[in-house]
Motif scaffolding. Sequence first.
Motif, PDB file in Angstrom:
ATOM      1  N   ALA A 124      40.809  17.890   2.334  1.00 35.44           N
ATOM      2  CA  ALA A 124      41.303  16.986   1.293  1.00 35.44           C
ATOM      3  C   ALA A 124      40.131  16.223   0.698  1.00 35.44           C
ATOM      4  O   ALA A 124      39.699  15.209   1.238  1.00 35.44           O
ATOM      5  CB  ALA A 124      42.345  16.033   1.865  1.00 35.44           C
ATOM      6  N   VAL A 125      39.619  16.715  -0.408  1.00 37.75           N
ATOM      7  CA  VAL A 125      38.455  16.120  -1.048  1.00 37.75           C
ATOM      8  C   VAL A 125      38.908  15.055  -2.035  1.00 37.75           C
ATOM      9  O   VAL A 125      39.897  15.225  -2.746  1.00 37.75           O
ATOM     10  CB  VAL A 125      37.618  17.197  -1.778  1.00 37.75           C
ATOM     11  CG1 VAL A 125      36.470  16.557  -2.560  1.00 37.75           C
ATOM     12  CG2 VAL A 125      37.078  18.208  -0.775  1.00 37.75           C
ATOM     13  N   ARG A 126      38.179  13.931  -2.057  1.00 38.08           N
ATOM     14  CA  ARG A 126      38.444  12.878  -3.025  1.00 38.08           C
ATOM     15  C   ARG A 126      37.203  12.710  -3.915  1.00 38.08           C
ATOM     16  O   ARG A 126      36.081  12.851  -3.457  1.00 38.08           O
ATOM     17  CB  ARG A 126      38.766  11.549  -2.329  1.00 38.08           C
ATOM     18  CG  ARG A 126      40.134  11.552  -1.639  1.00 38.08           C
ATOM     19  CD  ARG A 126      41.243  11.609  -2.669  1.00 38.08           C
ATOM     20  NE  ARG A 126      42.569  11.583  -2.054  1.00 38.08           N
ATOM     21  CZ  ARG A 126      43.281  12.658  -1.759  1.00 38.08           C
ATOM     22  NH1 ARG A 126      42.785  13.865  -2.012  1.00 38.08           N
ATOM     23  NH2 ARG A 126      44.475  12.553  -1.231  1.00 38.08           N
ATOM     24  N   LEU A 127      37.462  12.422  -5.184  1.00 37.90           N
ATOM     25  CA  LEU A 127      36.396  12.264  -6.158  1.00 37.90           C
ATOM     26  C   LEU A 127      36.194  10.785  -6.459  1.00 37.90           C
ATOM     27  O   LEU A 127      37.156  10.041  -6.631  1.00 37.90           O
ATOM     28  CB  LEU A 127      36.739  13.002  -7.455  1.00 37.90           C
ATOM     29  CG  LEU A 127      37.112  14.481  -7.309  1.00 37.90           C
ATOM     30  CD1 LEU A 127      37.469  15.061  -8.672  1.00 37.90           C
ATOM     31  CD2 LEU A 127      35.990  15.271  -6.655  1.00 37.90           C
ATOM     32  N   ILE A 128      34.945  10.364  -6.519  1.00 39.61           N
ATOM     33  CA  ILE A 128      34.602   8.984  -6.859  1.00 39.61           C
ATOM     34  C   ILE A 128      33.756   9.000  -8.123  1.00 39.61           C
ATOM     35  O   ILE A 128      32.774   9.740  -8.212  1.00 39.61           O
ATOM     36  CB  ILE A 128      33.852   8.305  -5.707  1.00 39.61           C
ATOM     37  CG1 ILE A 128      34.793   8.110  -4.511  1.00 39.61           C
ATOM     38  CG2 ILE A 128      33.268   6.960  -6.140  1.00 39.61           C
ATOM     39  CD1 ILE A 128      34.134   7.497  -3.300  1.00 39.61           C
ATOM     40  N   GLY A 129      34.155   8.214  -9.099  1.00 39.55           N
ATOM     41  CA  GLY A 129      33.407   8.171 -10.345  1.00 39.55           C
ATOM     42  C   GLY A 129      33.983   7.145 -11.295  1.00 39.55           C
ATOM     43  O   GLY A 129      34.823   6.317 -10.929  1.00 39.55           O
ATOM     44  N   ARG A 130      33.542   7.219 -12.537  1.00 37.56           N
ATOM     45  CA  ARG A 130      33.946   6.253 -13.560  1.00 37.56           C
ATOM     46  C   ARG A 130      35.323   6.599 -14.114  1.00 37.56           C
ATOM     47  O   ARG A 130      35.693   7.755 -14.238  1.00 37.56           O
ATOM     48  CB  ARG A 130      32.914   6.260 -14.694  1.00 37.56           C
ATOM     49  CG  ARG A 130      33.155   5.235 -15.788  1.00 37.56           C
ATOM     50  CD  ARG A 130      32.202   5.408 -16.947  1.00 37.56           C
ATOM     51  NE  ARG A 130      32.532   6.573 -17.756  1.00 37.56           N
ATOM     52  CZ  ARG A 130      31.859   7.706 -17.766  1.00 37.56           C
ATOM     53  NH1 ARG A 130      30.784   7.844 -16.995  1.00 37.56           N
ATOM     54  NH2 ARG A 130      32.217   8.720 -18.528  1.00 37.56           N
ATOM     55  N   GLY A 131      36.069   5.553 -14.455  1.00 32.61           N
ATOM     56  CA  GLY A 131      37.313   5.749 -15.183  1.00 32.61           C
ATOM     57  C   GLY A 131      38.550   5.790 -14.296  1.00 32.61           C
ATOM     58  O   GLY A 131      38.473   5.769 -13.069  1.00 32.61           O
ATOM     59  N   GLU A 132      39.706   5.827 -14.953  1.00 31.60           N
ATOM     60  CA  GLU A 132      40.991   5.823 -14.265  1.00 31.60           C
ATOM     61  C   GLU A 132      41.326   7.214 -13.742  1.00 31.60           C
ATOM     62  O   GLU A 132      40.792   8.232 -14.206  1.00 31.60           O
ATOM     63  CB  GLU A 132      42.098   5.354 -15.221  1.00 31.60           C
ATOM     64  CG  GLU A 132      41.846   3.984 -15.836  1.00 31.60           C
ATOM     65  CD  GLU A 132      41.899   2.873 -14.804  1.00 31.60           C
ATOM     66  OE1 GLU A 132      42.468   3.089 -13.724  1.00 31.60           O
ATOM     67  OE2 GLU A 132      41.357   1.788 -15.071  1.00 31.60           O
ATOM     68  N   SER A 133      42.266   7.246 -12.800  1.00 31.61           N
ATOM     69  CA  SER A 133      42.653   8.519 -12.204  1.00 31.61           C
ATOM     70  C   SER A 133      43.532   9.338 -13.135  1.00 31.61           C
ATOM     71  O   SER A 133      43.545  10.569 -13.063  1.00 31.61           O
ATOM     72  CB  SER A 133      43.403   8.269 -10.890  1.00 31.61           C
ATOM     73  OG  SER A 133      44.613   7.570 -11.132  1.00 31.61           O
ATOM     74  N   ASP A 134      44.298   8.672 -14.026  1.00 28.74           N
ATOM     75  CA  ASP A 134      45.200   9.362 -14.948  1.00 28.74           C
ATOM     76  C   ASP A 134      46.124  10.325 -14.209  1.00 28.74           C
ATOM     77  O   ASP A 134      46.389  11.447 -14.658  1.00 28.74           O
ATOM     78  CB  ASP A 134      44.401  10.131 -16.018  1.00 28.74           C
ATOM     79  CG  ASP A 134      43.590   9.198 -16.901  1.00 28.74           C
ATOM     80  OD1 ASP A 134      44.081   8.078 -17.150  1.00 28.74           O
ATOM     81  OD2 ASP A 134      42.484   9.579 -17.332  1.00 28.74           O
ATOM     82  N   GLY A 135      46.606   9.879 -13.061  1.00 27.83           N
ATOM     83  CA  GLY A 135      47.534  10.688 -12.295  1.00 27.83           C
ATOM     84  C   GLY A 135      46.893  11.748 -11.431  1.00 27.83           C
ATOM     85  O   GLY A 135      47.596  12.492 -10.748  1.00 27.83           O
ATOM     86  N   ASP A 136      45.579  11.844 -11.444  1.00 35.62           N
ATOM     87  CA  ASP A 136      44.880  12.830 -10.630  1.00 35.62           C
ATOM     88  C   ASP A 136      44.774  12.314  -9.202  1.00 35.62           C
ATOM     89  O   ASP A 136      44.002  11.414  -8.910  1.00 35.62           O
ATOM     90  CB  ASP A 136      43.487  13.079 -11.217  1.00 35.62           C
ATOM     91  CG  ASP A 136      42.726  14.161 -10.454  1.00 35.62           C
ATOM     92  OD1 ASP A 136      43.287  14.709  -9.487  1.00 35.62           O
ATOM     93  OD2 ASP A 136      41.578  14.457 -10.833  1.00 35.62           O
ATOM     94  N   GLU A 137      45.553  12.907  -8.299  1.00 38.41           N
ATOM     95  CA  GLU A 137      45.600  12.415  -6.920  1.00 38.41           C
ATOM     96  C   GLU A 137      44.314  12.700  -6.156  1.00 38.41           C
ATOM     97  O   GLU A 137      44.104  12.169  -5.073  1.00 38.41           O
ATOM     98  CB  GLU A 137      46.790  13.042  -6.191  1.00 38.41           C
ATOM     99  CG  GLU A 137      48.145  12.595  -6.725  1.00 38.41           C
ATOM    100  CD  GLU A 137      49.294  13.159  -5.925  1.00 38.41           C
ATOM    101  OE1 GLU A 137      49.025  13.948  -5.000  1.00 38.41           O
ATOM    102  OE2 GLU A 137      50.449  12.806  -6.224  1.00 38.41           O
TER     103      GLU A 137
END
Length: 484
Positions: free
Chosen positions: A53-66
Motif C-alpha cells: 500500500a503505497v502513499r504519495l506525498i506532494g503538493r496539492g489536494e488529494s482530489d479523492g485519490d486515496e
Amino acid sequence: MKVTESHTLPEHDDAKDGADAAATSPALTIAWCADEPWRVGEVALLPHGDPGAVRLIGRGESDGDESRATFARARPASYEPQPGLASPRVSRVQLRVEARGEAHVALENVGRLRMSLNGVATTRAVASVGDVIELGSQLVLCVVPRSNTPQRSGAASFAFGHADAHGIVGESPAAWALRDAIAFVARRPGHVLITGPSGSGKELVARAVHASSSRADRPLVSRNAATFPDSLVDAELFGNAKNYPNAGMPERSGLIGDADGTTLFLDEIGELPPQLQAHLLRVLDAGEYVRLGETRSRRADLRLVGATNRRPDSLKHDFLARFALRIDVTGLDQRRDDVPLLLRHRLRSIAASEPDVARRFAADVHGALEVRVTPQLILALLRRPYTTHARELEAVLWRAIAASTGDAISLAPEDELGAAPAAPAASKSLPSEGGALSPARIQACLDEHNGAIEETWRALGLSSRHVLARYIKRHSLVVRRRLR
C-alpha cells in the motif's frame, strides 16, 4: 490558512479498539516547513498490515485519490485533516512511501527536491522510527510511531502545537500520556513521586499536579532538597521553637507547617539522607511532626510531591512505599517528534521578549509570530543524543541565536560535531561505512564530487559545510576541481 472542522472519532467496538490500540505503525510528522511553518506537528498516518500500500506525498489536494497521504492534526480525541502542501517548490508527487512493519518506511524520491535521510543524500532508502527526511530546503519529516486507533480522551482546550494550561508542549503519544497521568494523579489525595532524567520537566509536572488538584486555591510550597544545609535539614522541614537552639532565634514553622492545607514539592528528594527520610514517615502517614525545641506534636494537612532523577529504589524502602502515586516523565529521546514544537514555542517566547531576536529572525505569518530556522538546526536537534533534555535544548538554542548571522537561526559551530547524524542503519541505498570518518574517506568523497563542498558534506552525513571545512583544515586535505 484554511483549517477544517475538527472531527470527533467515531465509536467502535470496544474489544476491537483494545486490540487495535496496542498496534502501532510508522507515520511521518512535519518537523519543519519553510513555506508553511504552522504545519509543524501534523502527521501522515500510513496503512498498517497492508503490504504494497503505497502513499504519495506532494503538493496539492488529494482530489479523492486515496493513494495520496493526508497530513492531519491528530490528537487522542480528534483528527483534523489539513489541506495539501502548498509550497510551489514541492513536486505534485514528491515521495512514494510504504509502511514496512511497525517501525520502517520504504522511501522513493520521485520529485524535483533532493532527498536526504539523516543528512545523507539518497533517492531510495528504508527509514526507521526516529530517522529524519529532508527534502531540499523546504521540508523536514520525521518517522514516528503512531497507534492505528488513537485512544479516546477528553477534548483538548488549547490550540494544536501550543502549550497547554500547565505549560506542557507536545502532541506526541508520550506528551498526551503525561497529561493523562497528571489528571489521574491530581484527582487523588495520595503523595506523589515524579521520576525522570534531569531537565525533563519534573517541576513543571509537579506544578501541574498541584494546579489540577483540590489544593490549588493555596500556593504551592516548593524547595530543592539538595540545597538544605546539612546541619539544618530538620529545622528547615519541621521548624523550631523560639530561642531554639540559640537565644534570639525566631520561631519558624518550617516547610511542613507552611504547607498545611496545600502541597509541598521537594525537588531532588533522593538527596535527603536515609535518616531524614525515616523522620518523614509519620508526616506522610498522619501529618504529625514535632518542631525542634518542642515536645508536643503538631499536625499538618499536606500532600508531598517529590521529584528525583534517581532510580525509585534508591529511596529508603519504607519511605518509597508512602508514594502510592507515581509519574515517570520521559526525556526528549522518547518524544523526539515534540522537539520541533518545543523549539517553536521557546523561540516565540524569546522573540516576544527580545526585540533584537524578533527583528532579525521573526515575521508575522497568518497572524502568528514565526521565527525562521534552518533545516540543519532541526535535523541536528532531532538527531541529538540528549542528556539534560529541555535544559540542553535551551542551551543549544541560545548558542545558535548568538552564532547566527543570516536571517534564520542556524546551528552553532560548537554543536555541529556533537550533532553529526549517524548514517541510517536501515537504508537500502547506503553501504555500511563502519569505523570513524577517516581523512582518506573524506578525501575520496571530495574527489568523487569534484571538490563540491555542498555535495560532499551531505554525502558524508555531516551536519553542515562548516564541519567539513574543519575536517579539511585539520587533515590538510586538498579540494581538487577537474574540468568537465
